[in-house]
Scaffold this motif. Sequence first.
Motif, PDB file in Angstrom:
ATOM      1  N   UNK A  39     -11.893  11.269   7.478  1.00  0.00           N
ATOM      2  CA  UNK A  39     -12.244  10.299   6.430  1.00  0.00           C
ATOM      3  C   UNK A  39     -12.310   8.883   7.005  1.00  0.00           C
ATOM      4  N   UNK A  40     -13.132   8.660   8.029  1.00  0.00           N
ATOM      5  CA  UNK A  40     -13.121   7.357   8.711  1.00  0.00           C
ATOM      6  C   UNK A  40     -13.603   6.208   7.842  1.00  0.00           C
ATOM      7  N   UNK A  41     -14.417   6.484   6.828  1.00  0.00           N
ATOM      8  CA  UNK A  41     -14.971   5.405   6.013  1.00  0.00           C
ATOM      9  C   UNK A  41     -13.918   4.763   5.121  1.00  0.00           C
ATOM     10  N   UNK A  42     -12.936   5.551   4.679  1.00  0.00           N
ATOM     11  CA  UNK A  42     -11.985   5.033   3.688  1.00  0.00           C
ATOM     12  C   UNK A  42     -10.549   4.995   4.200  1.00  0.00           C
ATOM     13  N   UNK A  43     -10.329   5.300   5.481  1.00  0.00           N
ATOM     14  CA  UNK A  43      -8.965   5.296   6.010  1.00  0.00           C
ATOM     15  C   UNK A  43      -8.858   4.477   7.295  1.00  0.00           C
ATOM     16  N   UNK A  44      -7.663   4.027   7.552  1.00  0.00           N
ATOM     17  CA  UNK A  44      -7.289   3.471   8.853  1.00  0.00           C
ATOM     18  C   UNK A  44      -5.868   3.927   9.127  1.00  0.00           C
ATOM     19  N   UNK A  45      -5.631   4.450  10.315  1.00  0.00           N
ATOM     20  CA  UNK A  45      -4.311   4.935  10.700  1.00  0.00           C
ATOM     21  C   UNK A  45      -3.777   4.086  11.838  1.00  0.00           C
ATOM     22  N   UNK A  46      -2.566   3.547  11.659  1.00  0.00           N
ATOM     23  CA  UNK A  46      -2.001   2.690  12.691  1.00  0.00           C
ATOM     24  C   UNK A  46      -0.474   2.704  12.589  1.00  0.00           C
ATOM     25  N   UNK A  47       0.215   2.476  13.713  1.00  0.00           N
ATOM     26  CA  UNK A  47       1.675   2.369  13.657  1.00  0.00           C
ATOM     27  C   UNK A  47       2.085   0.962  13.253  1.00  0.00           C
ATOM     28  N   UNK A  48       3.113   0.866  12.429  1.00  0.00           N
ATOM     29  CA  UNK A  48       3.638  -0.454  12.047  1.00  0.00           C
ATOM     30  C   UNK A  48       4.842  -0.835  12.907  1.00  0.00           C
ATOM     31  N   UNK A  49       5.265   0.068  13.761  1.00  0.00           N
ATOM     32  CA  UNK A  49       6.396  -0.177  14.633  1.00  0.00           C
ATOM     33  C   UNK A  49       6.809   1.127  15.273  1.00  0.00           C
ATOM     34  N   UNK A  50       7.966   1.096  15.939  1.00  0.00           N
ATOM     35  CA  UNK A  50       8.471   2.295  16.608  1.00  0.00           C
ATOM     36  C   UNK A  50       9.978   2.385  16.420  1.00  0.00           C
ATOM     37  N   UNK A  51      10.496   3.580  16.542  1.00  0.00           N
ATOM     38  CA  UNK A  51      11.921   3.841  16.385  1.00  0.00           C
ATOM     39  C   UNK A  51      12.656   3.578  17.701  1.00  0.00           C
ATOM     40  N   UNK A  52      13.956   3.755  17.685  1.00  0.00           N
ATOM     41  CA  UNK A  52      14.740   3.617  18.913  1.00  0.00           C
ATOM     42  C   UNK A  52      14.250   4.562  19.993  1.00  0.00           C
ATOM     43  N   UNK A  53      13.874   5.762  19.604  1.00  0.00           N
ATOM     44  CA  UNK A  53      13.427   6.752  20.577  1.00  0.00           C
ATOM     45  C   UNK A  53      11.912   6.731  20.753  1.00  0.00           C
ATOM     46  N   UNK A  54      11.311   5.604  20.388  1.00  0.00           N
ATOM     47  CA  UNK A  54       9.889   5.310  20.639  1.00  0.00           C
ATOM     48  C   UNK A  54       8.938   6.257  19.912  1.00  0.00           C
ATOM     49  N   UNK A  55       9.335   6.691  18.745  1.00  0.00           N
ATOM     50  CA  UNK A  55       8.400   7.426  17.898  1.00  0.00           C
ATOM     51  C   UNK A  55       7.682   6.436  16.982  1.00  0.00           C
ATOM     52  N   UNK A  56       6.414   6.668  16.757  1.00  0.00           N
ATOM     53  CA  UNK A  56       5.616   5.761  15.932  1.00  0.00           C
ATOM     54  C   UNK A  56       5.989   5.892  14.461  1.00  0.00           C
ATOM     55  N   UNK A  57       6.002   4.750  13.774  1.00  0.00           N
ATOM     56  CA  UNK A  57       6.138   4.716  12.318  1.00  0.00           C
ATOM     57  C   UNK A  57       4.731   4.508  11.774  1.00  0.00           C
ATOM     58  N   UNK A  58       4.110   5.576  11.315  1.00  0.00           N
ATOM     59  CA  UNK A  58       2.692   5.573  10.980  1.00  0.00           C
ATOM     60  C   UNK A  58       2.429   5.077   9.561  1.00  0.00           C
ATOM     61  N   UNK A  59       1.315   4.377   9.425  1.00  0.00           N
ATOM     62  CA  UNK A  59       0.797   3.991   8.112  1.00  0.00           C
ATOM     63  C   UNK A  59      -0.640   4.474   7.996  1.00  0.00           C
ATOM     64  N   UNK A  60      -0.941   5.178   6.930  1.00  0.00           N
ATOM     65  CA  UNK A  60      -2.315   5.555   6.616  1.00  0.00           C
ATOM     66  C   UNK A  60      -2.800   4.666   5.480  1.00  0.00           C
ATOM     67  N   UNK A  61      -3.753   3.815   5.774  1.00  0.00           N
ATOM     68  CA  UNK A  61      -4.313   2.885   4.795  1.00  0.00           C
ATOM     69  C   UNK A  61      -5.550   3.525   4.167  1.00  0.00           C
ATOM     70  N   UNK A  62      -5.595   3.519   2.845  1.00  0.00           N
ATOM     71  CA  UNK A  62      -6.676   4.197   2.121  1.00  0.00           C
ATOM     72  C   UNK A  62      -7.295   3.226   1.123  1.00  0.00           C
TER      73      UNK A  62
END
Length: 463
Positions: A50-73
């Motif tokens: 759904x590239x036309x109506x979404x954007x996926x990006x991390x807003x930060x990372x955890x202590x163990x460097x896992x991404x905190x994802x946000x899906x913008x719609x």
Amino acid sequence: MRMMMRRMLVAALSLCILVGCAGAEGQIDWSIRYTFNELEGQLKQMAQENPRITALYPIGASYQERAIWCLEITNPASQADKTGIAVMANIHGGERESASSAMYFAWWMLEEAATPRVQAILDNYIVYVIPVINPDGYVQSSVYNTRQNMRPRDLNGNGVPFSDPYTDLDGDGYIAALYRGTADEKPVISWRTPSFGMESPDWDGNGILGDDPRNSGIDLNRTFDYQWNRYDIETRKTGVIGANSFASAGPAPASEPEVKAVQNFLLNKEVDALVTLHTGIQCVLYPWCYRPYDPAVDSDDILFMKDTAEKMAAAFQQTTGRGFYTKSSYEDYPTSAELIDYAYGRLNIHAYTVEVYDAGKSKDGDIAACKWEDTLPEATWAFYTQDQLKEMGLDPTKIIDSQGEKLAENEGLWFYTSADAQMVDRAPENQKIMVEGCRDAILVMIDSEPYGQGYTKPDYLNW
């Protein structure tokens, strides 16, 4: 033609592996508990399709460097003055039904994007879905239910953080609590019963099992930069504002990377309303967390949120057939430095806590009990002799219980595995109904906006 069909089949199989589906392309089985890596794959697939109506990006990372994802719609082609909506979940690692509920809402929005209902949302709102605020806690909860994040902590004081983590010794896939006994006499557990700790091979060799597990002792939802750790002799006398917070908050306001990520996100996106999803009870809560409503100083926004929360709870109850109640968060129990107080107190964001699941059954099935009414696994007991413990890597002559006593020659260990411990790899019964109910509650919140002044940064944040 055969080559094309083969390519289509391979693509479909790859998609099922990526998103954990069990059927047609784009489908996800909402009755399953997914790993964090699988959730990441599902989010990436949603964005890719759904590239036309979404954007996926991390807003930060955890202590163990896992991404905190946000899906913008949203519909970027719409020129409307859009209202920001945030759906945030899983700030407490073990509350993974909340992540499932947020994921379902994002998926449903995309599946229904062509319908008039969702088209209107896409044209007039920007929806931000952050399904897992605490990814490290989510991952650790596949071993044992872990509320906290993974800030390194040296709980037993030996100079090595997490030096004695819980470990499945008997190979049943779960972590048990350990008690002394003999094969013919199962222990009777009470708060006075001496314990040998939790399953662990005694990694640090101090004789105390599982005494430095992988958790920080920090509750991320007591660590936001608003009324942080407000607890002293005066507040204790006048209502105990922070008694449920001060012992589990981080060392400073917004000390944790996960909390900083959420705060920075809210400071840089104009969000008018948000919902943070949890489990443990079944209700919709609204500010304040740190004090009761005061008509002399509070605006009508509190009453607006109260009314909206009641409608959200009613929608959840109608869809699921399970009971949901409404209170201010303070009425439920007082805390401080929670996400919804930060959002409303700092930025005038209408904010709600939705608790989507309370495990187990009520005594009589009364909907007013606000239970999920699911059947949990039976707790189990398993006895292991000292010879069997040696085969697991333990030295039974060196381990001690909570009173400092060793095993007698004729004793072994009973492994007690609770119902909760057995739920680490499975979703609750009827989770599909749960996520649908949460969707309907969120839609009520969206329909209530915009209202009032909306998102407002205080002057000192505009410098």
